[in-house]
Design a protein around this motif. Structure first.
Motif, short mmCIF file in Angstrom:
data_model
loop_
_atom_site.label_atom_id
_atom_site.label_comp_id
_atom_site.label_asym_id
_atom_site.label_seq_id
_atom_site.Cartn_x
_atom_site.Cartn_y
_atom_site.Cartn_z
N MET A 1 19.30 4.43 -31.64
CA MET A 1 20.55 4.67 -30.92
C MET A 1 20.26 4.75 -29.43
SD MET A 1 23.24 7.85 -31.40
CE MET A 1 23.08 7.77 -33.18
N SER A 2 21.12 4.14 -28.65
CA SER A 2 20.90 4.14 -27.20
C SER A 2 21.26 5.50 -26.61
CB SER A 2 21.74 3.05 -26.54
OG SER A 2 23.07 3.48 -26.41
N ASP A 3 20.93 5.67 -25.35
CA ASP A 3 21.25 6.93 -24.69
C ASP A 3 22.76 7.09 -24.47
OD1 ASP A 3 21.61 5.05 -22.73
OD2 ASP A 3 20.19 5.93 -21.31
N VAL A 112 35.00 3.17 -31.43
CA VAL A 112 33.97 2.80 -30.46
C VAL A 112 32.62 3.17 -31.07
CG1 VAL A 112 34.26 4.99 -29.21
CG2 VAL A 112 33.12 3.06 -28.09
N VAL A 113 31.71 2.19 -31.04
CA VAL A 113 30.42 2.36 -31.70
C VAL A 113 29.30 2.14 -30.69
CG1 VAL A 113 31.42 1.57 -33.88
CG2 VAL A 113 30.19 -0.07 -32.44
N ASP A 114 28.19 2.79 -30.96
CA ASP A 114 26.97 2.59 -30.18
C ASP A 114 26.15 1.55 -30.92
OD1 ASP A 114 24.99 2.97 -28.27
OD2 ASP A 114 23.98 4.48 -29.48
N GLY A 115 25.92 0.42 -30.27
CA GLY A 115 25.18 -0.65 -30.92
C GLY A 115 26.06 -1.86 -31.16
N TRP A 122 25.29 -0.20 -36.39
CA TRP A 122 25.95 0.61 -35.37
C TRP A 122 25.93 2.09 -35.73
CZ3 TRP A 122 31.13 -2.13 -36.71
CH2 TRP A 122 31.86 -1.43 -37.68
N HIS A 123 26.26 2.91 -34.74
CA HIS A 123 26.52 4.33 -34.93
C HIS A 123 27.91 4.59 -34.37
CE1 HIS A 123 22.35 5.30 -36.03
NE2 HIS A 123 22.02 4.41 -35.10
N ALA A 124 28.86 4.89 -35.24
CA ALA A 124 30.23 5.12 -34.79
C ALA A 124 30.31 6.43 -34.03
CB ALA A 124 31.17 5.13 -35.99
#
Length: 275
Positions: A1-3, A112-115, A122-124
């Motif tokens: 997961m990004s910052d 909105v998801v990360d990734g 993804w990480h929602a």
């Protein structure tokens, strides 16, 4: 997961809610003025209306005004590639056939998801599902719980599969519908009853609220479930696919924890992940 996952999910949720409720109100006004099929997509019964396209265009404009570096992945338009690492996964109208027939079970779904815009990776972070007809606004943020308005949501507990109310959906492909009907014949005798409401986002939200106990479907697109799956998870539900994998077009099963494993096994054994 990004910052980016650490940055305020509450701000993302506020923006998603504001956009979803704004465009939902406009879509309802357009529906009341009358509606017609504009085109079809995968098959003659997979319809697109002007409301779908106009709603997605409004959503995209509002997202980019607020967050120009984010990506957007939606049903009706090409993917907008961003640079922030965050992607908005948008279904402008989930339940278009219900919209067409004026059945009050259609919604605007924004997550909105990360990734990348792929549920396997993804990480929602935040999600909102708005039914414009009923005024229901389901929402959730990662680690922040799920709500319908001011009501905290939690799935039904201690459900038995034989007494569970389960929803499903069907493909626009006649061949796949035939296979799904065969699966359904094996599922129905094992549960309380089946519902086919016509909007995966509303089905997932309904489990979070306790209106349903479970849901399964093969062939869903990422925008069909991105927001609803987060709402359900944050309400204590489980969502997944075959063999412990995340949900995907191969299969999505969602349920109260007490029946998830049993429902997943039943659906897979009945051929629900093939065809």
């Amino acid at each position: 997961m990004s910052d980016h996952a650490g940055h305020a999910t509450s701000d993302l949720l506020d923006l998603a809610r504001r956009i979803a409720t704004t465009v939902a109100a406009t879509a309802l006004e357009e529906r009341r003025r009358g509606i017609a099929v504009e085109s079809t997509k995968s098959s003659p019964v997979d319809v697109v209306t002007a409301v779908d396209r106009e709603t997605e265009a409004r959503i995209r404009s509002l997202i980019l005004d607020a967050r120009p570096d984010d990506g957007i992945f939606g049903e009706e338009e090409d993917t907008h590639v961003g640079t922030s690492g965050l992607n908005w996964v948008v279904d402008p109208i989930d339940g278009t056939v219900n919209l067409l027939y004026d059945i009050p079970a259609w919604c605007v779904s924004i997550a909105v998801v990360d990734g990348p815009p792929d549920p396997l990776h993804w990480h929602a972070l935040a999600g909102v599902v708005v039914n414009p007809v009923t005024g229901d606004v389901f929402e959730a943020s990662r680690g922040g719980g799920a709500r319908l308005g001011d009501q905290e949501l939690h799935v039904n507990e201690d459900v038995e599969l034989s007494k569970a109310l389960i929803a499903t959906g069907f493909s626009y492909s006649a061949e796949r519908r035939r296979a799904q009907a065969t699966t359904l014949l094996q599922v129905v005798p094992r549960i309380r009853d089946i519902r086919r409401i016509g909007s995966a986002a509303l089905d997932l939200s309904a489990i979070a609220l306790g209106r349903l106990d479970g849901f399964y479907e093969r062939g869903l697109n990422p925008w069909d479930h991105a927001a609803g799956a987060l709402v359900l998870r944050e309400a204590g539900g489980r969502v997944g696919g075959v063999g412990g994998a995340p949900e995907s077009s191969e299969l999505l099963v969602a349920a109260a924890p007490s029946i998830f494993d049993e429902l997943l096994s039943l659906v897979v054994d009945a051929g629900g992940a093939t065809g």
